[in-house]
Enzyme design. Sequence first.
Site, PDB file in Angstrom:
ATOM      1  N   GLY A 168     -64.564 -55.374-150.466  1.00  9.50           N
ATOM      2  CA  GLY A 168     -64.626 -54.489-151.628  1.00  9.50           C
ATOM      3  C   GLY A 168     -63.639 -53.360-151.465  1.00  9.50           C
ATOM      4  O   GLY A 168     -62.653 -53.482-150.727  1.00  9.50           O
ATOM      5  N   GLU A 182     -63.014 -56.047-145.368  1.00  9.33           N
ATOM      6  CA  GLU A 182     -61.854 -56.563-146.128  1.00  9.33           C
ATOM      7  C   GLU A 182     -61.726 -55.679-147.358  1.00  9.33           C
ATOM      8  O   GLU A 182     -62.466 -55.848-148.325  1.00  9.33           O
ATOM      9  CB  GLU A 182     -62.104 -58.022-146.532  1.00  9.33           C
ATOM     10  CG  GLU A 182     -62.163 -58.998-145.370  1.00  9.33           C
ATOM     11  CD  GLU A 182     -60.804 -59.274-144.760  1.00  9.33           C
ATOM     12  OE1 GLU A 182     -59.777 -58.967-145.386  1.00  9.33           O
ATOM     13  OE2 GLU A 182     -60.772 -59.778-143.622  1.00  9.33           O
ATOM     14  N   CYS A 241     -57.149 -58.429-154.440  1.00  8.25           N
ATOM     15  CA  CYS A 241     -56.765 -57.406-153.466  1.00  8.25           C
ATOM     16  C   CYS A 241     -55.341 -57.612-152.979  1.00  8.25           C
ATOM     17  O   CYS A 241     -54.726 -56.673-152.484  1.00  8.25           O
ATOM     18  CB  CYS A 241     -57.734 -57.440-152.297  1.00  8.25           C
ATOM     19  SG  CYS A 241     -57.898 -59.077-151.611  1.00  8.25           S
TER      20      CYS A 241
HETATM   21  P1  NAD Z   1     -66.503 -52.009-154.791  1.00  3.82           P
HETATM   22  O1  NAD Z   1     -66.258 -51.513-153.425  1.00  3.82           O
HETATM   23  O2  NAD Z   1     -66.852 -51.043-155.838  1.00  3.82           O
HETATM   24  O3  NAD Z   1     -67.679 -53.093-154.758  1.00  3.82           O
HETATM   25  C1  NAD Z   1     -67.676 -54.192-153.874  1.00  3.82           C
HETATM   26  C2  NAD Z   1     -69.108 -54.641-153.694  1.00  3.82           C
HETATM   27  O4  NAD Z   1     -69.832 -53.629-153.032  1.00  3.82           O
HETATM   28  C3  NAD Z   1     -69.822 -54.884-155.021  1.00  3.82           C
HETATM   29  O5  NAD Z   1     -70.675 -55.966-154.877  1.00  3.82           O
HETATM   30  C4  NAD Z   1     -70.590 -53.607-155.215  1.00  3.82           C
HETATM   31  O6  NAD Z   1     -71.725 -53.779-156.027  1.00  3.82           O
HETATM   32  C5  NAD Z   1     -70.969 -53.292-153.784  1.00  3.82           C
HETATM   33  N1  NAD Z   1     -71.275 -51.884-153.541  1.00  3.82           N
HETATM   34  C6  NAD Z   1     -70.827 -50.791-154.179  1.00  3.82           C
HETATM   35  N2  NAD Z   1     -71.396 -49.684-153.658  1.00  3.82           N
HETATM   36  C7  NAD Z   1     -72.203 -50.086-152.661  1.00  3.82           C
HETATM   37  C8  NAD Z   1     -73.078 -49.429-151.746  1.00  3.82           C
HETATM   38  N3  NAD Z   1     -73.236 -48.103-151.753  1.00  3.82           N
HETATM   39  N4  NAD Z   1     -73.758 -50.188-150.864  1.00  3.82           N
HETATM   40  C9  NAD Z   1     -73.630 -51.520-150.857  1.00  3.82           C
HETATM   41  N5  NAD Z   1     -72.829 -52.203-151.692  1.00  3.82           N
HETATM   42  C10 NAD Z   1     -72.120 -51.485-152.576  1.00  3.82           C
HETATM   43  O7  NAD Z   1     -65.236 -52.857-155.174  1.00  3.82           O
HETATM   44  P2  NAD Z   1     -64.976 -53.663-156.527  1.00  3.82           P
HETATM   45  O8  NAD Z   1     -64.280 -52.760-157.454  1.00  3.82           O
HETATM   46  O9  NAD Z   1     -66.190 -54.343-156.977  1.00  3.82           O
HETATM   47  O10 NAD Z   1     -63.995 -54.776-155.967  1.00  3.82           O
HETATM   48  C11 NAD Z   1     -62.657 -54.593-155.931  1.00  3.82           C
HETATM   49  C12 NAD Z   1     -62.188 -54.059-154.588  1.00  3.82           C
HETATM   50  O11 NAD Z   1     -62.398 -55.049-153.604  1.00  3.82           O
HETATM   51  C13 NAD Z   1     -60.711 -53.794-154.608  1.00  3.82           C
HETATM   52  O12 NAD Z   1     -60.435 -52.609-153.919  1.00  3.82           O
HETATM   53  C14 NAD Z   1     -60.144 -54.989-153.883  1.00  3.82           C
HETATM   54  O13 NAD Z   1     -58.891 -54.762-153.299  1.00  3.82           O
HETATM   55  C15 NAD Z   1     -61.199 -55.252-152.870  1.00  3.82           C
HETATM   56  N6  NAD Z   1     -61.112 -56.638-152.379  1.00  3.82           N
HETATM   57  C16 NAD Z   1     -60.665 -56.838-151.107  1.00  3.82           C
HETATM   58  C17 NAD Z   1     -60.504 -58.133-150.628  1.00  3.82           C
HETATM   59  C18 NAD Z   1     -59.999 -58.394-149.251  1.00  3.82           C
HETATM   60  O14 NAD Z   1     -60.162 -59.509-148.773  1.00  3.82           O
HETATM   61  N7  NAD Z   1     -59.420 -57.416-148.559  1.00  3.82           N
HETATM   62  C19 NAD Z   1     -60.833 -59.218-151.452  1.00  3.82           C
HETATM   63  C20 NAD Z   1     -61.296 -58.969-152.737  1.00  3.82           C
HETATM   64  C21 NAD Z   1     -61.435 -57.667-153.189  1.00  3.82           C
END
Ligand code: NAD
Length: 505
Positions: free
Chosen positions: A251, A273, A307
Amino acid sequence: MHVSKMTTVNSMDEMSKIQDKSLVRSQAYIDGNWVDAGSGKTFDVTDPATLHKIGSVADMDASDVQKAVDAASRAFESWKTTTAKQRAALLRKWYDLIIANSKDLGRLMTLESGKPIGEATGEVAYGASFIEWFGEEAKRAYGDVVPSPIGGSRVVVMKQPVGVVGIITPYNFPNAMITRKVGAALAAGCTVVVRPAHETPFSALALCELAERAGIPPGVINIVTCSGENTPAVGKELTTNPTIRKVSFTGSTAVGKLLMGQAAGTMKKVSMELGGNAPFIVFEDADLQRAAEQLIGCKFRNSGQTCVCANRVYVHESVYDEFVKRFTDLIQQKMHVGHGLAEGVNFGPMITERGMHKIEDQLKRAVDSGARIVLGGNRPKGLESIGGHFFEPTVLVDVSDDVPMTCEETFGPLCPIYKFASEEEVVKRANSVDVGLAGYFFSRDIGRVFRVAEVLEVGMVGVNTGAISTEVAPFGGVKESGVGREGSHYGIDEYLNIKYLNISL
Ligand code: NAD
């Protein structure tokens, strides 16, 4: 850019076309049982292309997570003693079932994430490849025998599963972000509690249904769905429960930092990640047409919501105008925007309203400081009646180096193209951000290929390609893009502890 003629879609009707109805699960999965939330609460899931509700699933809280962790802990006792060959055979069955059901899984994914059906079924195959790969890798999680410096003793290194793993995944790859973690964890002999993104829980539950059919024993995989509202409490439990020995998160960097901090209290192993801000550099000696074609996928795949998407495109000043023209011509020819189930569509909606606001804000701030839009820049005309979060593929020039569009991850279909004059200058600009996930460059000079690849501060480099993801290569970043690697033979090590034996004979 073309706009799909299919301008009204009934998402519920489209859901009903899923052939195997038992893949559409609304309950969570704990200890081999499909269960409601202890509170009885549910939350709705919508199609981001239409904003229609497509179903609802269990809205679990921390007490449900505790039940799942207890189940995973009990299951770990027997799962860790299975042979690698047995685990490999089960993972292979799961892989075969995913492939056999890829049409339904793809449709389900399109309906909950907006991803065009071609990309969605592509993701199902990509996601399945991790189950296949790690099943095979299970058999190769070897230890070592190290020559001892002391006579009459032997030094032996063995690898053992870390235990129960807490997994949190994002919405942009509803299938593959789960399999990339769960495949490695199960292969290593760990059991898991997975909390999928609340926007896309159906793909996770369908994968779990197939894991059950494959014969993965109760408690080995547990899926705990929850709404955005319950997410912080569920996340807290997954990162602080002492029975969980590892947390694997994909995330944003901001949430990754929060979860890593929470996990520190019980010193859990972590894989993070996180976000990227990928540079995509076109040198003067590049094959320009190839670079422009590769940038289409690298920038606009999943409407820019990956990402590893190109975030900043740097083109040498001597080929700049020609490149911008080739690229914008290609967008106009190739991009078809619309509902992901409509014929020919390769560009769907933004998944969340939050994401839509972010790109509109970045765009405004760039334009306010002098950027020019050369293509797109609006919600597409003709799709108003569908209702979802659509935004045109957008190309900008004259974007300054200090606006959010440059300094932060966009995670949407905005493509700023910057001019540069020298290799040294562009490398410095490429490395000027806090994150370092992927980077891309195009050059036919072998010396430059090694020079630039070695100095880019990223975990993955695409040279003359915009596509880098594969199950056989280590996926992950440096700097604030996270810690750990997924996929490849390195990926399984994240779920194994090393134990060393000093044996005096
Ligand atoms: P996000 O961090 O807001 O959310 C990711 C996940 O975490 C979601 O399921 C969300 O509900 C959960 N989450 C949010 N707050 C939380 C908390 N306090 N406790 C537990 N879980 C929580 O990110 P997003 O906007 O949903 O996803 C996009 C991001 O993910 C981008 O920054 C992208 O680059 C990254 N990403 C990284 C990779 C990688 O492999 N490096 C792959 C895909 C996406």
